[in-house]
Design a protein around this motif. Structure first.
Motif, PDB file in Angstrom:
ATOM      1  N   LEU A 159       0.607  -1.332   0.269  1.00 35.78           N
ATOM      2  CA  LEU A 159       0.166  -0.346  -0.263  1.00 35.78           C
ATOM      3  C   LEU A 159       0.930   0.964   0.186  1.00 35.78           C
ATOM      4  O   LEU A 159       0.464   2.344  -1.318  1.00 35.78           O
ATOM      5  N   ALA A 160       2.129   1.204   0.340  1.00 33.33           N
ATOM      6  CA  ALA A 160       2.844   2.480   0.670  1.00 33.33           C
ATOM      7  C   ALA A 160       3.552   2.696  -1.141  1.00 33.33           C
ATOM      8  O   ALA A 160       3.578   3.303  -0.852  1.00 33.33           O
ATOM      9  N   LEU A 161       3.485   1.106  -1.459  1.00 32.69           N
ATOM     10  CA  LEU A 161       4.111   1.312  -1.969  1.00 32.69           C
ATOM     11  C   LEU A 161       3.237   2.016  -3.808  1.00 32.69           C
ATOM     12  O   LEU A 161       3.585   2.141  -4.825  1.00 32.69           O
ATOM     13  N   GLY A 162       1.833   2.453  -3.147  1.00 33.89           N
ATOM     14  CA  GLY A 162       1.381   3.120  -4.370  1.00 33.89           C
ATOM     15  C   GLY A 162      -0.098   1.789  -5.086  1.00 33.89           C
ATOM     16  O   GLY A 162      -1.019   2.153  -5.482  1.00 33.89           O
ATOM     17  N   LYS A 163       0.367   0.756  -4.130  1.00 38.09           N
ATOM     18  CA  LYS A 163      -0.458  -0.408  -5.026  1.00 38.09           C
ATOM     19  C   LYS A 163      -1.468  -0.146  -4.516  1.00 38.09           C
ATOM     20  O   LYS A 163      -2.013   0.085  -3.283  1.00 38.09           O
ATOM     21  N   ALA A 164      -2.924  -0.572  -4.674  1.00 32.59           N
ATOM     22  CA  ALA A 164      -4.467  -0.946  -5.182  1.00 32.59           C
ATOM     23  C   ALA A 164      -4.314  -1.748  -4.229  1.00 32.59           C
ATOM     24  O   ALA A 164      -4.224  -2.774  -4.307  1.00 32.59           O
ATOM     25  N   LEU A 165      -5.733  -1.706  -3.365  1.00 30.45           N
ATOM     26  CA  LEU A 165      -5.745  -2.499  -1.937  1.00 30.45           C
ATOM     27  C   LEU A 165      -5.536  -4.336  -2.499  1.00 30.45           C
ATOM     28  O   LEU A 165      -5.134  -5.179  -2.419  1.00 30.45           O
ATOM     29  N   LYS A 166      -6.480  -4.695  -3.874  1.00 29.99           N
ATOM     30  CA  LYS A 166      -6.300  -5.931  -3.613  1.00 29.99           C
ATOM     31  C   LYS A 166      -5.400  -6.235  -5.023  1.00 29.99           C
ATOM     32  O   LYS A 166      -4.760  -7.338  -4.001  1.00 29.99           O
ATOM     33  N   THR A 167      -4.444  -5.169  -5.267  1.00 31.83           N
ATOM     34  CA  THR A 167      -3.649  -5.733  -5.689  1.00 31.83           C
ATOM     35  C   THR A 167      -2.474  -6.695  -4.353  1.00 31.83           C
ATOM     36  O   THR A 167      -1.233  -7.051  -4.968  1.00 31.83           O
ATOM     37  N   ALA A 168      -2.873  -5.239  -3.662  1.00 30.53           N
ATOM     38  CA  ALA A 168      -1.552  -5.252  -2.194  1.00 30.53           C
ATOM     39  C   ALA A 168      -1.289  -6.976  -1.462  1.00 30.53           C
ATOM     40  O   ALA A 168      -1.067  -7.255  -1.640  1.00 30.53           O
ATOM     41  N   ILE A 169      -3.021  -7.299  -2.097  1.00 33.35           N
ATOM     42  CA  ILE A 169      -3.379  -8.863  -0.789  1.00 33.35           C
ATOM     43  C   ILE A 169      -2.706  -9.402  -1.636  1.00 33.35           C
ATOM     44  O   ILE A 169      -2.045 -10.234  -0.522  1.00 33.35           O
ATOM     45  N   ILE A 170      -2.953  -9.388  -3.425  1.00 34.20           N
ATOM     46  CA  ILE A 170      -2.695 -10.614  -4.192  1.00 34.20           C
ATOM     47  C   ILE A 170      -1.081 -10.613  -3.798  1.00 34.20           C
ATOM     48  O   ILE A 170       0.107 -11.798  -3.607  1.00 34.20           O
ATOM     49  N   LEU A 171      -0.098  -9.898  -4.078  1.00 37.24           N
ATOM     50  CA  LEU A 171       1.171  -9.375  -3.925  1.00 37.24           C
ATOM     51  C   LEU A 171       1.621 -10.549  -2.947  1.00 37.24           C
ATOM     52  O   LEU A 171       2.813 -11.035  -2.702  1.00 37.24           O
ATOM     53  N   ALA A 172       1.035  -9.986  -1.096  1.00 35.36           N
ATOM     54  CA  ALA A 172       2.200 -10.004  -0.791  1.00 35.36           C
ATOM     55  C   ALA A 172       1.242 -11.518   0.069  1.00 35.36           C
ATOM     56  O   ALA A 172       2.248 -12.297   0.815  1.00 35.36           O
ATOM     57  N   LYS A 173       0.101 -11.849  -0.711  1.00 35.31           N
ATOM     58  CA  LYS A 173       0.422 -13.513   0.048  1.00 35.31           C
ATOM     59  C   LYS A 173       1.001 -14.469  -1.482  1.00 35.31           C
ATOM     60  O   LYS A 173       1.789 -15.580  -1.031  1.00 35.31           O
ATOM     61  N   SER A 174       1.334 -13.956  -3.046  1.00 36.19           N
ATOM     62  CA  SER A 174       2.783 -14.418  -2.919  1.00 36.19           C
ATOM     63  C   SER A 174       3.708 -14.721  -2.443  1.00 36.19           C
ATOM     64  O   SER A 174       4.241 -15.318  -2.117  1.00 36.19           O
ATOM     65  N   TYR A 175       3.832 -13.456  -1.556  1.00 31.03           N
ATOM     66  CA  TYR A 175       5.666 -12.956  -1.052  1.00 31.03           C
ATOM     67  C   TYR A 175       4.977 -14.435  -0.278  1.00 31.03           C
ATOM     68  O   TYR A 175       6.440 -15.011   0.310  1.00 31.03           O
ATOM     69  N   VAL A 176       4.084 -14.370   1.022  1.00 34.69           N
ATOM     70  CA  VAL A 176       4.078 -15.639   2.352  1.00 34.69           C
ATOM     71  C   VAL A 176       4.078 -16.658   1.424  1.00 34.69           C
ATOM     72  O   VAL A 176       4.866 -17.415   2.313  1.00 34.69           O
ATOM     73  N   ASP A 177       3.743 -16.993   0.672  1.00 36.23           N
ATOM     74  CA  ASP A 177       4.057 -17.975   0.072  1.00 36.23           C
ATOM     75  C   ASP A 177       5.124 -18.668  -0.110  1.00 36.23           C
ATOM     76  O   ASP A 177       5.577 -20.025   0.361  1.00 36.23           O
ATOM     77  N   ALA A 178       5.625 -17.358  -0.996  1.00 33.49           N
ATOM     78  CA  ALA A 178       7.367 -17.832  -1.421  1.00 33.49           C
ATOM     79  C   ALA A 178       8.389 -18.405   0.117  1.00 33.49           C
ATOM     80  O   ALA A 178       8.702 -19.271  -0.339  1.00 33.49           O
ATOM     81  N   THR A 179       7.903 -17.654   0.911  1.00 35.74           N
ATOM     82  CA  THR A 179       8.328 -17.766   1.734  1.00 35.74           C
ATOM     83  C   THR A 179       8.525 -18.302   3.038  1.00 35.74           C
ATOM     84  O   THR A 179       9.545 -19.071   4.065  1.00 35.74           O
ATOM     85  N   ILE A 180       7.211 -19.125   3.158  1.00 36.58           N
ATOM     86  CA  ILE A 180       7.054 -20.999   3.121  1.00 36.58           C
ATOM     87  C   ILE A 180       7.471 -21.856   2.224  1.00 36.58           C
ATOM     88  O   ILE A 180       8.408 -22.239   3.237  1.00 36.58           O
ATOM     89  N   ARG A 181       7.292 -21.590   1.129  1.00 37.58           N
ATOM     90  CA  ARG A 181       7.899 -22.669   0.490  1.00 37.58           C
ATOM     91  C   ARG A 181       8.784 -22.864   0.378  1.00 37.58           C
ATOM     92  O   ARG A 181      10.090 -23.467   0.472  1.00 37.58           O
ATOM     93  N   GLU A 182       9.935 -21.533   0.039  1.00 41.00           N
ATOM     94  CA  GLU A 182      11.315 -21.782  -0.161  1.00 41.00           C
ATOM     95  C   GLU A 182      12.102 -21.641   1.972  1.00 41.00           C
ATOM     96  O   GLU A 182      12.792 -20.866   2.079  1.00 41.00           O
ATOM     97  N   GLY A 183      11.820 -22.749   2.417  1.00 40.25           N
ATOM     98  CA  GLY A 183      11.192 -22.761   3.688  1.00 40.25           C
ATOM     99  C   GLY A 183      13.537 -22.433   4.252  1.00 40.25           C
ATOM    100  O   GLY A 183      14.221 -22.957   3.231  1.00 40.25           O
ATOM    101  N   ILE A 184      13.674 -22.109   5.507  1.00 41.33           N
ATOM    102  CA  ILE A 184      14.880 -22.477   6.110  1.00 41.33           C
ATOM    103  C   ILE A 184      15.074 -23.239   7.349  1.00 41.33           C
ATOM    104  O   ILE A 184      13.647 -23.489   7.806  1.00 41.33           O
ATOM    105  N   SER A 185      15.860 -23.487   7.906  1.00 37.53           N
ATOM    106  CA  SER A 185      15.722 -24.910   8.623  1.00 37.53           C
ATOM    107  C   SER A 185      16.149 -23.632  10.818  1.00 37.53           C
ATOM    108  O   SER A 185      17.491 -24.195  10.557  1.00 37.53           O
ATOM    109  N   VAL A 186      15.180 -23.036  11.531  1.00 39.03           N
ATOM    110  CA  VAL A 186      15.943 -22.774  12.548  1.00 39.03           C
ATOM    111  C   VAL A 186      14.501 -23.446  13.167  1.00 39.03           C
ATOM    112  O   VAL A 186      13.682 -23.332  13.260  1.00 39.03           O
ATOM    113  N   GLY A 187      15.937 -23.705  14.723  1.00 35.88           N
ATOM    114  CA  GLY A 187      15.228 -23.990  15.935  1.00 35.88           C
ATOM    115  C   GLY A 187      13.969 -25.675  15.551  1.00 35.88           C
ATOM    116  O   GLY A 187      14.568 -26.078  14.212  1.00 35.88           O
TER     117      GLY A 187
END
Ligand SMILES: Nc1ncnc2c1ncn2[C@@H]1O[C@H](COP(=O)(O)OP(=O)(O)OP(=O)(O)O)[C@@H](O)[C@H]1O
Ligand SMILES: Cc1ncc(CO)c(N)n1
Length: 277
Positions: free
Chosen positions: A225-253
């Motif tokens: 949103l701070a980068l100027g995206k509309a809310l729907k686009t911001a949600i879709i981009l954020a969902k893609s990001y969190v998906d990648a952060t889970i999918r390309e996991g790291i091993s800690v703890g």
């Protein structure tokens, strides 16, 4: 001349293991290309196994942090995470009303993955009355949406009804996250202010490394949103990001491990190192 860097703020608690709360938010902000400020309302002794201790920060210190940020930085969007108790919810509500921080993403954090309470029962009413009406978007997970609405969720139809109930409480837009449901796919539901809605479907990653997923998606929406995206686009981009952060996991703890917040940051293009040319 350097263009002003988009600046965002998180108001939340710390996680000593670095995976959730303020840590997840700041890593997400950096990975999304915005500058992140942070107001700390609580310190937790926490790891991937559970929360061992919570220490709240005094109200006047919370107010002063928000004012310090407001008198100097130009915050374009902000989010709240763990708020802990009713005094802090009220303090944050009073302080943000005096600022012009732009879009407000309310992540109504209540219970940690290990089961520890991150919001006192007596603070739930304050969240509903003081913060929900101020928020651009509220991002409950299934148990949080059940608490806010007073209804239970077992079907996709229930999800839609609960989102409508939360909207009637004064929330403009709702992202009801589906991570806690079962099944091979994860369905997040979005109900927008104009009454339109959509589902985001993705394949569930079979992993226990999901510490801070909710913090991460709300921080990524704030950044977009701070980068100027509309809310729907911001949600879709954020969902893609969190998906990648889970999918390309790291091993800690040893428990619910953290995400890979740098999942989408491409490796640097290293120069060739030559003895001579
Ligand atoms: N195992 C998984 N595989 C793929 N996506 C997931 C998984 N778990 C959660 N997600 C996604 O992560 C986001 C956060 O969802 P979730 O419902 O887990 O939030 P949360 O409970 O608030 O997270 P947390 O309490 O860990 O901060 C949603 O977009 C959801 O679809
Ligand atoms: C400090 C903090 N905030 C939020 C969460 C939820 O992920 C957590 N576990 N800890």
């Amino acid at each position: 001349m350097i263009n002003e860097t988009p600046q965002v703020l998180t108001i939340a608690g710390t996680d000593s293991s670095g995976g959730a709360g303020i840590s997840a938010d700041l890593k997400t902000f950096a990975a999304q290309g915005v500058y992140g400020a942070n107001v700390i309302v609580s310190v937790t002794a926490q790891n991937t196994i559970g929360v061992q201790q919570v220490q709240m920060i005094p109200a006047n210190m919370v107010t002063n942090q928000i004012e310090s940020v407001g008198t100097d930085l130009k915050i374009r969007a902000f989010k709240t995470g763990m708020l802990g108790d009713a005094v802090t919810v009220q303090t944050v509500a009073d302080a943000i009303k005096k600022q012009q921080f732009g879009d407000f993403i309310l992540d109504p954090v209540m219970i940690a993955k290990g089961g520890a309470r991150l919001l006192a029962e007596e603070a739930i009413d304050a969240v509903k009355k003081e913060l929900l009406p101020l928020a651009t978007l509220v991002t409950p997970n299934i148990p949080e949406a059940e608490v806010l609405s007073g209804r239970t969720i077992s079907t996709h139809e229930d999800v839609q009804k609960v989102a409508q109930t939360i909207q009637k409480l004064g929330a403009k837009n709702i992202l009801l996250k589906g991570g806690h449901a079962e099944g091979q796919a994860v369905y997040d539901y979005v109900l927008l202010e104009d009454g339109t809605h959509f589902w985001l479907k993705s394949m569930r990653v079979n992993t226990v490394r999901t510490h801070g997923t909710g913090d991460t998606i709300s921080a990524a929406i704030t950044a977009q949103l701070a980068l100027g995206k509309a809310l729907k686009t911001a949600i879709i981009l954020a969902k893609s990001y969190v998906d990648a952060t889970i999918r390309e996991g790291i091993s800690v703890g040893h428990g619910h491990g953290p995400l890979n917040h740098l999942a989408m940051v491409k490796p640097l293009n290293s120069p060739e190192v030559l003895d001579d040319i």
